[in-house]
Design a protein around this motif. Structure first.
Motif, PDB file in Angstrom:
ATOM      1  N   ALA A 150      -2.131  15.367  -1.463  1.00 39.97           N
ATOM      2  CA  ALA A 150      -1.822  14.688  -0.001  1.00 39.97           C
ATOM      3  C   ALA A 150      -2.748  13.537   0.279  1.00 39.97           C
ATOM      4  O   ALA A 150      -2.708  12.473   0.766  1.00 39.97           O
ATOM      5  CB  ALA A 150      -1.779  15.648   1.095  1.00 39.97           C
ATOM      6  N   SER A 151      -4.157  13.841  -0.339  1.00 37.22           N
ATOM      7  CA  SER A 151      -5.337  12.730  -0.162  1.00 37.22           C
ATOM      8  C   SER A 151      -4.812  11.451  -0.779  1.00 37.22           C
ATOM      9  O   SER A 151      -5.368  10.524  -0.458  1.00 37.22           O
ATOM     10  CB  SER A 151      -6.438  13.337  -0.705  1.00 37.22           C
ATOM     11  N   ASN A 179       3.693   6.024  -5.291  1.00 38.84           N
ATOM     12  CA  ASN A 179       3.330   6.246  -6.822  1.00 38.84           C
ATOM     13  C   ASN A 179       2.284   6.912  -7.272  1.00 38.84           C
ATOM     14  O   ASN A 179       2.414   7.684  -8.054  1.00 38.84           O
ATOM     15  CB  ASN A 179       3.298   4.677  -7.471  1.00 38.84           C
ATOM     16  N   TYR A 180       1.156   6.563  -6.682  1.00 42.40           N
ATOM     17  CA  TYR A 180      -0.003   7.428  -6.922  1.00 42.40           C
ATOM     18  C   TYR A 180       0.065   9.195  -6.654  1.00 42.40           C
ATOM     19  O   TYR A 180      -0.091  10.042  -7.287  1.00 42.40           O
ATOM     20  CB  TYR A 180      -1.538   6.994  -6.381  1.00 42.40           C
ATOM     21  N   ALA A 208       0.742  -1.133  -0.053  1.00 43.06           N
ATOM     22  CA  ALA A 208       0.013  -0.063   0.065  1.00 43.06           C
ATOM     23  C   ALA A 208       0.975   1.169   0.135  1.00 43.06           C
ATOM     24  O   ALA A 208       0.623   2.273  -0.818  1.00 43.06           O
ATOM     25  CB  ALA A 208      -1.030  -0.005   1.475  1.00 43.06           C
ATOM     26  N   LEU A 209       1.833   1.112   0.864  1.00 40.31           N
ATOM     27  CA  LEU A 209       2.810   2.499   0.752  1.00 40.31           C
ATOM     28  C   LEU A 209       3.469   2.577  -0.544  1.00 40.31           C
ATOM     29  O   LEU A 209       3.508   3.738  -1.085  1.00 40.31           O
ATOM     30  CB  LEU A 209       4.115   2.167   1.818  1.00 40.31           C
TER      31      LEU A 209
END
Length: 154
Positions: free
Chosen positions: A81-82, A73-74, A67-68
């Protein structure tokens, strides 16, 4: 004649007297062994629970790292920041399981349990009190009767 003389003897002949020091020592030894056996069983159960938490921690760590990487990457693509928001609750979950598996959480739980045992004894009473032999026998008879009346349900 030998039969009549054996009938007149005390009914406890052949059985140790409860005042006999050897009998008491044997009973104390049995109790100590029983206590030690149950203590070792509890230790093994606790070790198994810790091992289960560590195994869950390993799986959650893999998920967290995935997830990190995905969120990072996203974030690089959208610059908002969201994009990192999903990491916040996952960080708390990882902190909890890290503390449980490798930290001092177990020591804090044991300390709190000792405080409860010393100062809050009323919380430790079982609902309905201790089970009695009569209550256990009554439940056993009810189950037996239920099996007789409805054998296809059991």
């Amino acid at each position: 004649m030998g039969a009549t003389s054996s009938r007149n003897k005390s009914p406890t002949v052949g059985y140790p007297e409860h005042d006999d020091p050897a009998y008491r020592k044997c009973q104390e030894l049995k109790m100590e062994r029983w206590i030690q056996m149950h203590y070792q069983i509890k230790q093994r159960e606790q070790a198994l629970a810790i091992a289960q938490h560590r195994e869950l921690f390993y799986w959650l760590s893999g998920f967290y790292l995935s997830a990190l990487c995905g969120c990072a990457n996203y974030y690089q693509r959208v610059k908002r920041a969201s994009a990192l928001a999903p990491l916040l609750p996952l960080t708390f979950v990882m902190g909890y399981y890290t503390d449980w598996a490798y930290g001092s959480k177990l020591h804090r739980i044991q300390a709190e349990a000792n405080i409860i045992m010393e100062h809050e004894q009323d919380l430790l009473h079982w609902p309905g009190g201790l089970p009695t032999v009569a209550g256990i026998d009554e439940a056993r008879v009810e189950v037996h009767m239920e099996k007789k009346m409805h054998p296809h349900h059991m």
